[in-house]
Design an enzyme around this catalytic site. Structure first.
Site, PDB file in Angstrom:
ATOM      1  N   ILE A   1       0.851  -1.194   0.000  1.00 38.37           N
ATOM      2  CA  ILE A   1       0.000   0.000   0.000  1.00 38.37           C
ATOM      3  C   ILE A   1       0.887   1.244   0.000  1.00 38.37           C
ATOM      4  O   ILE A   1       1.736   1.413   0.874  1.00 38.37           O
ATOM      5  CB  ILE A   1      -0.938   0.036   1.217  1.00 38.37           C
ATOM      6  CG1 ILE A   1      -1.917  -1.141   1.163  1.00 38.37           C
ATOM      7  CG2 ILE A   1      -1.704   1.356   1.265  1.00 38.37           C
ATOM      8  CD1 ILE A   1      -2.859  -1.107  -0.019  1.00 38.37           C
TER       9      ILE A   1
ATOM     10  N   ASP B   1      -2.322  45.233   5.539  1.00 38.72           N
ATOM     11  CA  ASP B   1      -3.225  44.340   6.264  1.00 38.72           C
ATOM     12  C   ASP B   1      -4.214  45.151   7.100  1.00 38.72           C
ATOM     13  O   ASP B   1      -4.155  45.187   8.327  1.00 38.72           O
ATOM     14  CB  ASP B   1      -2.403  43.410   7.166  1.00 38.72           C
ATOM     15  CG  ASP B   1      -3.275  42.399   7.900  1.00 38.72           C
ATOM     16  OD1 ASP B   1      -4.344  42.057   7.371  1.00 38.72           O
ATOM     17  OD2 ASP B   1      -2.888  41.974   9.002  1.00 38.72           O
TER      18      ASP B   1
END
Length: 309
Positions: free
Chosen positions: A4, A83
């Site tokens: 896997i 900002d």
């Protein structure tokens, strides 16, 4: 498991995609199943892909970032703007749609102070519709000033009553409890101390907040740990969030020990990219050819593989 491939599973998962409802519910499930949820800032579809695909082996398991953070700071910086909420919510939410086109992991939206109370229901509705998992609102008012500025002289904190009303509007506006409403407390940032932070925290929880983000600009976690210790006595199951931008030496193990359920690395991918771009541009300009930076940058073939499904 034998035969896997973790990478193959990740690729299959991304190829299969997701739905807004499935993505939205992921964060709540992660909080309930993990000791700490690890969140990293995503400012673009490319950064979202990096977060989506990156995992590393550690102690017989793979570690990864669980969730993305949509930061108002990095969204503004990316567009060359300050900002101060100069980028509209609609613009930022449309940008999230592009990130969601190529990712499956949940996302938390940084809404600053949420704007006007009357508009919060529309922001919540838009975020929930596209599949975002949470909104964080800070208890400041007026023109935004980034909390990490040393001088917070003109910054003002909202009244407890008014901010609780915002939280109540947000919780009533959501269609599902899987969408989380998170209150960000700015008491330490504004020098008001732990008593004010605790008073606000208790009121915010009573008004429907699903989690609390306690902010600090100290270079150590002393005050946020003092807060977590006391608020846990009030509500043992409270979900606490840390954003260690200034106290960056704190470890995730320390955060878990002190009662935090989530850590947000709030601006690091954009901060990493800027010096890399400047350095590369300087070298090309200096040598007047690009071969001097080839060893420092990603190969074109690797870029093609990054975006290949």
């Amino acid at each position: 498991s034998k035969n896997i491939s973790e990478e193959k599973l990740e690729r299959q998962n991304l190829h299969a995609g997701t739905t807004p409802e499935i993505r939205k519910s992921k964060l709540k499930r992660l909080i309930n199943s993990k000791k700490i949820v690890r969140v990293l800032e995503s400012h673009s579809p490319l950064s979202g892909l990096i977060i989506e695909k990156l995992n590393m082996p550690s102690n017989d398991e793979f570690i990864e970032f669980d969730c993305m953070w949509s930061s108002s700071l990095t969204d503004s910086t990316l567009r060359g703007k300050p900002d101060n909420q100069s980028v509209e919510y609609a613009t930022r939410i449309n940008w999230i749609n592009e990130i969601f086109e190529v990712t499956t992991k949940p996302l938390i939206f940084d809404a600053d102070n949420g704007g006007r109370t009357e508009h919060i229901k529309y922001i919540v509705s838009s975020l929930e519709r596209i599949g975002a998992s949470a909104i964080i609102m800070e208890d400041k008012i007026g023109l935004k000033k980034n909390s990490l500025f040393k001088n917070q002289k003109n910054a003002k904190q909202d009244s407890i009553k008014n901010f609780c009303k915002k939280l109540e509007v947000a919780t009533k506006s959501r269609k599902s409890d899987d969408f989380l409403i998170i209150a960000r407390i700015e008491s330490f940032i504004l020098g008001k101390g732990i008593d004010d932070a605790l008073k606000r925290a208790k009121s915010y929880l009573k008004s429907g907040a699903d989690a609390l983000m306690i902010h600090s600009k100290l270079e150590n976690p002393k005050e946020v740990f003092a807060f977590s210790k006391k608020i846990k006595k009030f509500n043992e199951k409270v979900i606490l969030i840390s954003v260690p931008s200034t106290y960056s030496s704190v470890s995730e193990k320390q955060l878990i020990k002190n009662g935090f359920s989530m850590v947000i690395y709030a601006n690091h991918l954009l901060r990493a990219s800027i010096p890399a771009m400047i350095n590369s541009a300087k070298k090309i300009l200096s040598h007047q050819k690009s071969s001097v930076i080839e060893k420092d940058i990603l190969k074109i073939s690797e870029i093609l593989n990054l975006i290949q499904k």
